[in-house]
Every structure is written in C-alpha cells, then in structure tokens.
Design a protein around this motif. Sequence first.
Motif, PDB file in Angstrom:
ATOM      1  N   LYS A  10      59.726  34.459  32.802  1.00 48.92           N
ATOM      2  CA  LYS A  10      60.919  33.062  31.438  1.00 48.92           C
ATOM      3  C   LYS A  10      61.498  32.828  30.702  1.00 48.92           C
ATOM      4  O   LYS A  10      60.995  34.085  29.401  1.00 48.92           O
ATOM      5  N   GLY A  11      62.050  32.890  30.798  1.00 52.29           N
ATOM      6  CA  GLY A  11      63.147  32.454  29.443  1.00 52.29           C
ATOM      7  C   GLY A  11      64.410  31.712  29.686  1.00 52.29           C
ATOM      8  O   GLY A  11      64.493  30.956  31.034  1.00 52.29           O
ATOM      9  N   ASN A  12      65.593  32.152  29.108  1.00 56.74           N
ATOM     10  CA  ASN A  12      66.753  31.563  29.301  1.00 56.74           C
ATOM     11  C   ASN A  12      67.299  31.919  30.703  1.00 56.74           C
ATOM     12  O   ASN A  12      68.123  33.351  30.648  1.00 56.74           O
ATOM     13  N   LEU A  13      67.381  31.082  31.813  1.00 55.98           N
ATOM     14  CA  LEU A  13      68.085  32.056  33.071  1.00 55.98           C
ATOM     15  C   LEU A  13      69.539  31.410  33.371  1.00 55.98           C
ATOM     16  O   LEU A  13      69.746  31.050  32.522  1.00 55.98           O
ATOM     17  N   ILE A  14      70.090  33.041  33.644  1.00 60.31           N
ATOM     18  CA  ILE A  14      71.481  32.497  33.377  1.00 60.31           C
ATOM     19  C   ILE A  14      72.076  33.149  34.454  1.00 60.31           C
ATOM     20  O   ILE A  14      72.053  34.412  34.860  1.00 60.31           O
ATOM     21  N   GLU A  26      67.321  26.624  30.900  1.00 61.62           N
ATOM     22  CA  GLU A  26      66.596  27.242  29.189  1.00 61.62           C
ATOM     23  C   GLU A  26      65.505  26.835  29.537  1.00 61.62           C
ATOM     24  O   GLU A  26      64.396  26.193  30.002  1.00 61.62           O
ATOM     25  N   GLN A  27      64.596  28.324  29.303  1.00 63.64           N
ATOM     26  CA  GLN A  27      62.978  27.877  29.449  1.00 63.64           C
ATOM     27  C   GLN A  27      62.410  27.608  30.647  1.00 63.64           C
ATOM     28  O   GLN A  27      61.821  26.458  30.757  1.00 63.64           O
ATOM     29  N   HIS A  28      63.403  28.286  31.116  1.00 59.67           N
ATOM     30  CA  HIS A  28      62.190  27.941  32.816  1.00 59.67           C
ATOM     31  C   HIS A  28      62.139  29.608  33.796  1.00 59.67           C
ATOM     32  O   HIS A  28      62.217  30.305  32.986  1.00 59.67           O
ATOM     33  N   TYR A  29      61.005  28.298  34.827  1.00 55.29           N
ATOM     34  CA  TYR A  29      60.670  30.009  35.249  1.00 55.29           C
ATOM     35  C   TYR A  29      61.682  30.665  36.700  1.00 55.29           C
ATOM     36  O   TYR A  29      61.415  29.711  37.406  1.00 55.29           O
ATOM     37  N   LEU A  30      61.880  32.189  36.458  1.00 52.53           N
ATOM     38  CA  LEU A  30      61.676  32.482  37.833  1.00 52.53           C
ATOM     39  C   LEU A  30      60.609  33.585  38.257  1.00 52.53           C
ATOM     40  O   LEU A  30      60.686  34.695  37.860  1.00 52.53           O
ATOM     41  N   VAL A  31      60.867  32.632  39.743  1.00 56.69           N
ATOM     42  CA  VAL A  31      60.012  33.488  41.063  1.00 56.69           C
ATOM     43  C   VAL A  31      60.425  34.454  41.940  1.00 56.69           C
ATOM     44  O   VAL A  31      61.112  33.921  42.861  1.00 56.69           O
ATOM     45  N   CYS A  32      59.167  35.187  42.033  1.00 52.57           N
ATOM     46  CA  CYS A  32      59.676  36.545  42.369  1.00 52.57           C
ATOM     47  C   CYS A  32      58.626  36.683  43.630  1.00 52.57           C
ATOM     48  O   CYS A  32      57.502  36.631  43.531  1.00 52.57           O
ATOM     49  N   GLU A  33      59.308  36.260  44.873  1.00 52.03           N
ATOM     50  CA  GLU A  33      57.858  36.327  46.185  1.00 52.03           C
ATOM     51  C   GLU A  33      58.272  37.779  47.648  1.00 52.03           C
ATOM     52  O   GLU A  33      59.290  37.275  47.876  1.00 52.03           O
ATOM     53  N   GLU A  34      57.659  38.000  47.445  1.00 48.55           N
ATOM     54  CA  GLU A  34      57.968  39.775  48.260  1.00 48.55           C
ATOM     55  C   GLU A  34      59.545  40.072  48.248  1.00 48.55           C
ATOM     56  O   GLU A  34      60.138  40.648  49.148  1.00 48.55           O
ATOM     57  N   GLY A  35      59.071  40.776  46.604  1.00 47.64           N
ATOM     58  CA  GLY A  35      60.655  41.105  45.998  1.00 47.64           C
ATOM     59  C   GLY A  35      62.305  39.622  46.332  1.00 47.64           C
ATOM     60  O   GLY A  35      63.352  40.765  45.956  1.00 47.64           O
ATOM     61  N   LYS A  36      61.526  39.241  46.421  1.00 45.93           N
ATOM     62  CA  LYS A  36      63.347  38.502  46.462  1.00 45.93           C
ATOM     63  C   LYS A  36      62.818  36.892  45.331  1.00 45.93           C
ATOM     64  O   LYS A  36      62.038  36.565  45.518  1.00 45.93           O
ATOM     65  N   VAL A  37      63.890  36.269  44.940  1.00 42.25           N
ATOM     66  CA  VAL A  37      63.779  35.190  44.195  1.00 42.25           C
ATOM     67  C   VAL A  37      63.196  33.937  45.180  1.00 42.25           C
ATOM     68  O   VAL A  37      63.792  34.136  46.070  1.00 42.25           O
ATOM     69  N   LEU A  56      59.430  35.953  28.059  1.00 39.29           N
ATOM     70  CA  LEU A  56      60.372  36.321  27.648  1.00 39.29           C
ATOM     71  C   LEU A  56      60.963  36.138  26.018  1.00 39.29           C
ATOM     72  O   LEU A  56      61.963  35.975  25.472  1.00 39.29           O
ATOM     73  N   GLY A  57      60.805  34.967  25.761  1.00 39.33           N
ATOM     74  CA  GLY A  57      60.953  33.862  24.726  1.00 39.33           C
ATOM     75  C   GLY A  57      62.231  33.399  24.356  1.00 39.33           C
ATOM     76  O   GLY A  57      62.397  32.781  25.465  1.00 39.33           O
ATOM     77  N   ASP A  58      63.172  34.075  24.087  1.00 43.21           N
ATOM     78  CA  ASP A  58      64.448  33.382  23.667  1.00 43.21           C
ATOM     79  C   ASP A  58      65.108  34.170  24.358  1.00 43.21           C
ATOM     80  O   ASP A  58      66.047  34.253  24.314  1.00 43.21           O
ATOM     81  N   ARG A  59      65.095  34.979  25.184  1.00 39.02           N
ATOM     82  CA  ARG A  59      65.824  35.872  25.584  1.00 39.02           C
ATOM     83  C   ARG A  59      66.323  35.242  26.574  1.00 39.02           C
ATOM     84  O   ARG A  59      66.404  34.621  27.563  1.00 39.02           O
TER      85      ARG A  59
END
Length: 427
Positions: A10-14, A26-37, A56-59
């Motif tokens: 969880k952080g700022n995704l680009i 910003e401040q979204h969850y990036l989910v990994c399943e079986e090594g893939k997005v 990951l806070g503000d990273r």
Amino acid sequence: MKQKQTFALKGNLIYTKEIGTLEILEQHYLVCEEGKVQGIYPELPEQLCGIPVEELGDRLIIPGLTDLHVHAPQYSFRSLNMDMELLEWLETNTFPEESKFQDLDYAKKAYGIFTENVKHSATTRACIFGTIHNEATLLLMDQLEEAGIAAMVGKVNMDRNSPDYLRETSAEESAKATRAWIQAVAERHYERVQPILTPRFTPSCSDELMELLHGIQKETGLSVQSHLSENPGEIAWVQELCPWSKFYGDAYDHFGMFGGECRTIMAHCVYSGDEEIQRMKENGVFIAHCPESNTNLSSGIAPVRRYLDEQIPVGLGSDVAGGTTENLFAAMRHAIQASKLRWRLSDQSLQPLNMEEVFYLASKGGGAFFGKVGSFEPGYEFDAVILDDARLEHPQPLNVKQRLERVIYLGDEREVAGKYVAGRKVL
Ligand code: GUN
Ligand code: FE
C-alpha cells in the motif's frame, strides 16, 4: 519456488500503460497473487480482506526497471580511460579486462560486486553479456539467481578479429562451447535466470559461426542479443567484412539472427538507415537505447523518437562500461538530455523525449522483452520497486508526479527501499 501467498503493497503507485502517459494512484493497494499483479484497489475488496499488507506510507511504488543491455565483466573498468571511440576502446580496455574472467577467483570477486550493486538498484530484469568463458558466465548466472534478479545472460561468442587471449579457436569450438554452456545451464534449473545467445557483434563473429549459432537458435528457441550500428568506423568495417550485406542489420538477418522467429535485442542503432529501420520493424527487433554509452564513446545520438513513431519496441540499456552506471534513473535522464541535444543541434523533425516517455522505456518498453513485465496492469509479473525519496528534500510539498521526476533526475540506489521480482521480495 512460486510465491503462493496473496499479499498487497500500500502506497503511491505510479506506472504507465501507454507511452507518454502516467497512471498515478495515491494510497492504493497493489495486490500480488501467484507472483502476478492481481489488481489495484483504493480499499481491499471483501474477498481480499485479511491478506498481508505492507504499509509503505508516503513512499512511491513503481514497476521494476529493465536494463536491456549491460556487460557484467566491464563493471570493473567503468569510469576509467574513457576518451576513445568504440573500436580503440574495445582493444584498449575491454578485451584485456574480459580476458581476466578465465580466472574464476577474479570472476567471483568482480561479478560479486556487479551483482550486489544491481541487487540494490531499481533494476529487476536485465539482458547481460558475460564473456567467452563458460565457467565464469555460469558463476555470474548463479550469483544473479541467488540475488533474485530475473536475467537473460549470454556467454559471448568471438572467433575473429579479437586478440589471441580473447578469441575462440574456431567457429566449431565456439559453437561447441555454447552447446556445453546451454547444457550446463539446463542442469542448474534456475528459476529466474535464462541463457541468451550472444554473438558479440559482426566483426567478432565469422559467417561460419553465425550459421552455427543460427542452428543452435533454431534447436533451442533461445533469444539473441548483439550490437548494431553504433559507430561509423564499426559500420564501415562490417561492410568490408560482409560485402554482400545491404546494411549492417542485414549481416545478422542473413543468418536468421535478426528478429522474426528469433527474439532479438540490438543495442545502440545510432546510425540505422531507412532500410535497416524497415527491417527491424518488420522483424520485431527490440532496440536497446544506451544514451550514456553513446555519449561517452562519442558514438552519436540514436533517433529514438523515430523508432517510437515507427512502433519499433525500444527499451533502455546502461551498457556498462560504455555507460558508467547500472542506475537506470541515470539512463532515463541521459535519454531525455541526449534527445534534446539531437533536436537542437541536428534534427528538429524529432521532438525530444519527455519524462513520461523515458519512464515507459525503462519499465514497460524494455520489460516487454520478458513478456508481461514493467506495468501494474492485471496479469503482469509482480516486479515492484519501493522508492523512499526523503533524501531528496524539498522545502515545499510536491505531488507524486513531481517526486517521480526528481527521482529520475536525482535518484540512485539510495532511493530504493525495497524490491520484488515476480512476487518475491529480494530487497
Ligand atoms: N560492440 C562490440 N562489443 C561491444 C562492447 O563491449 N561495448 C559496446 N558499447 N559496443 C560493443
Ligand atoms: Fe554493449
């Protein structure tokens, strides 16, 4: 081992889906399943509640970067004795240094430094030249596998126009060594590291060797990497060596080693003419643009905008030791800077590259050579780099795009706070 567990960052995704655009969440969850997005969410949906989340806070979180062209054995002489053009530089610096990799103790030390530094960089994938030496190349592959980097690595082929101490004795010997190396790689069952056929460039490889390598390529389906149209002296030499060739790239294509069935990366392409560009386009050849190397060796400036307009696949290469650093943020800024000089000094028909475009080249552009790599779209390999830009202090708050731009211009491994390759945490 496959990363089975589903988790999220969880952080700022680009990331970028398409050249010239940025997706910023910003401040979204990036989910990994079986090594893939698996997906991106503002809040985790019910069926994903309870999965582990790395907060990951503000990273910033960006896709892993791909170095489409780098020479691991040249890492030790980066930033030394640079004031030469390509052919003299090869004779003076490169060949003597590469010959040292016959000695496995030396190789272990030198490749250890390279691998450690790549591990701490934003690079998750790389196409890497070794040397002609099988054992040292296997050692490099072992180290990269251990470091968790997804790499295509080549034992280099050279059977002509090279000093005795760095030349295979015949085309047959070179092909035989290549087969033995491929066999040794297969026995190691790497998870992340693969072999790639690596004829150094036309001047180093006889016609007979090219034919034998093409045979190996057809049998194994391996990809190919080499150099193309980097320097005027080199191009003239290829024309002398292969007078039948219509242009430099034709000297590879003649032997079936220029895209088509054979996935191919060609580094540089500074001086590719209309016919060569057309052939690259038809054959789907990938171009590794190496702007820092092209500056250091006074090679020139590749017309990247034209390649993009022609929809030829392009990524960025550090080309150490023509380039000085494995840092792909540096390659991105060098690509912008070179394109601006080209536009100003020699060709106003090609607009300079911008920051969104070089970010694409370093992520999705080069990543495409590895498949669905370099983006956070669903189904892409979960290659992610966590950036902490606190070192790059600024007196005012900046938005996420501005922060990325500053990392591109100012950043290096000090900003890299974590890294995942195909869902596995490697840093
Ligand atoms: N052409 C053939 N070999 C090399 C090399 O090692 N570096 C670069 N930049 N170009 C090459
Ligand atoms: Fe190179």
